[in-house]
Write a protein that holds these residues in place. Structure first.
Motif, mmCIF file in Angstrom:
data_model
loop_
_atom_site.group_PDB
_atom_site.id
_atom_site.type_symbol
_atom_site.label_atom_id
_atom_site.label_comp_id
_atom_site.label_asym_id
_atom_site.label_seq_id
_atom_site.Cartn_x
_atom_site.Cartn_y
_atom_site.Cartn_z
ATOM 1 N N THR A 69 1.094 12.132 6.490
ATOM 2 C CA THR A 69 -0.305 12.568 7.175
ATOM 3 C C THR A 69 -0.423 14.064 6.857
ATOM 4 O O THR A 69 0.381 14.847 6.838
ATOM 5 N N CYS B 189 6.155 3.966 5.180
ATOM 6 C CA CYS B 189 5.696 4.966 5.918
ATOM 7 C C CYS B 189 4.291 5.719 5.390
ATOM 8 O O CYS B 189 3.997 5.579 4.405
ATOM 9 N N SER C 213 6.679 7.218 10.209
ATOM 10 C CA SER C 213 5.965 8.530 9.662
ATOM 11 C C SER C 213 7.149 8.929 8.439
ATOM 12 O O SER C 213 8.408 8.831 8.437
ATOM 13 N N GLY D 297 6.470 15.623 12.695
ATOM 14 C CA GLY D 297 6.525 14.428 11.997
ATOM 15 C C GLY D 297 8.115 13.836 11.981
ATOM 16 O O GLY D 297 8.205 12.731 11.228
ATOM 17 N N ASN E 263 9.341 11.358 6.382
ATOM 18 C CA ASN E 263 9.849 12.691 6.772
ATOM 19 C C ASN E 263 11.261 12.923 6.055
ATOM 20 O O ASN E 263 11.466 12.029 5.102
ATOM 21 N N GLY F 190 3.015 14.848 12.279
ATOM 22 C CA GLY F 190 3.063 13.630 12.783
ATOM 23 C C GLY F 190 1.558 12.889 12.816
ATOM 24 O O GLY F 190 0.670 13.454 11.887
ATOM 25 N N ARG F 191 1.260 12.196 13.644
ATOM 26 C CA ARG F 191 -0.116 11.559 13.738
ATOM 27 C C ARG F 191 -1.235 12.261 14.150
ATOM 28 O O ARG F 191 -2.605 12.208 13.827
#
Length: 242
Positions: free
Chosen positions: A139, A136, A104, A208, A106, A201-202
Motif C-alpha cells: 500500500t 499480500c 500486508s 504496516g 512487510n 498499512g491500510r
C-alpha cells in the motif's frame, strides 16, 4: 343248574356292554386316553395364533437402528450426521486470494533488495518479493530512512497507481528512488551505509508491520535533500520512469 349259570353270565355280560355303549354316547364315559398324558395335538385355534419371532417375514421386521449416525431419518439422517464433521472442507474454507483475506506486505513476509541503477542517473531501485505463503498488498509507497536521518523522502504523486499493488507468493514489485538532483541543486548531501524500508498499512502513514533492512553497496549511497520515492509499482519500467 349249570345251564342257569351260563345264562346268568351271558345276561350279565350283555347288560355291561349295553351300559358301556350308553356311557360313550352321552359323554359320561371314561376320559380320552390322550388327554391324560398331556401329549394331545393343539386345537385348530391354537395353530392360527401369531407366529413366533423366528417365523416372521424379514421384510416386515422393524428396521429402526440404535446407531446415532442413523438416528432421525435412516440413510439421510446418517449422511447429515457425517456432513456435520466435514466443515473443514466446506464453505468455511478461507480463500487467500480474496481481497478481504490478503495480508500486508512487510519485512516478515518479503525479501527486499535495494541497489543504484545506471539509468536514470542518480536513481536506486527497490525490489520486493513475496516470500510468504499468502497473497499480500503493498500500500502507498515505501517510507525510507538512510542511516539516522531525521526526515522522510516525499512521494512522487504522479507515480500513484490506480489500484493497490498485490503480490501472490513469489511475485515481485518495485519502487524507484531519486537519490539526488542531477543538476546539483540539492543540498545537505551525504553518503549513507544503511537503509531502512518501512511499510504502510491500510491507511496512509499507518504501521504496516516489520521493516526491512536491505544491504547497500560497500561504498555507500549518496543522497541529498531532493530525494523522492515513487509509489509501489507492478513493473520495473514504471518504477524507473520518474
Amino acid at each position: 343248574m349249570r345251564t342257569s349259570r351260563i345264562r346268568l353270565f351271558a345276561a350279565t355280560g350283555a347288560a355291561l356292554a349295553a351300559l358301556a355303549l350308553t356311557a360313550c354316547e352321552d359323554g359320561t364315559g371314561t376320559e380320552d386316553e390322550g388327554a391324560g398324558t398331556g401329549t394331545s395335538q393343539p386345537s385348530a385355534s391354537a395353530t392360527t395364533d401369531t407366529p413366533s419371532d423366528s417365523a416372521k417375514d424379514p421384510s416386515k421386521e422393524d428396521t429402526t437402528s440404535n446407531d446415532p449416525a442413523q438416528a432421525g431419518g435412516g440413510k439421510n439422517g446418517g449422511n447429515k450426521g457425517a456432513g456435520g464433521s466435514g466443515t473443514g472442507t466446506g464453505t468455511g474454507d478461507k480463500d487467500d486470494n480474496a481481497p478481504e483475506n490478503h495480508v500486508s506486505c512487510n519485512g516478515s513476509n518479503t525479501t527486499v533488495d535495494a541497489r543504484p541503477v545506471p539509468r536514470p542517473v542518480n536513481h536506486m531501485l527497490i525490489t520486493v518479493k513475496n516470500s510468504g505463503s499468502k497473497t499480500c498488498d503493498l500500500t502507498y509507497y515505501p517510507v525510507l530512512r538512510f542511516d539516522e536521518m531525521q526526515w522522510v523522502p516525499q512521494p512522487i504523486e504522479a507515480s500513484k497507481p490506480q489500484a493497490v499493488v498485490t503480490l501472490a507468493p513469489g511475485e515481485t514489485a518495485y519502487a524507484g528512488v531519486l537519490l539526488s538532483a542531477a543538476d546539483g541543486s540539492g543540498d545537505g548531501g551525504d553518503t549513507a551505509h544503511k537503509l531502512t524500508v518501512a511499510f504502510q498499512g491500510r491507511t496512509p502513514n499507518s504501521d504496516g508491520g516489520p521493516s526491512a533492512v536491505p544491504g547497500l553497496p560497500a561504498d555507500g549511497v549518496y543522497y541529498d535533500s531532493s530525494m523522492a520515492v515513487t509509489y509501489w509499482q507492478q513493473s520495473m519500467a514504471d518504477a524507473l520512469t520518474y
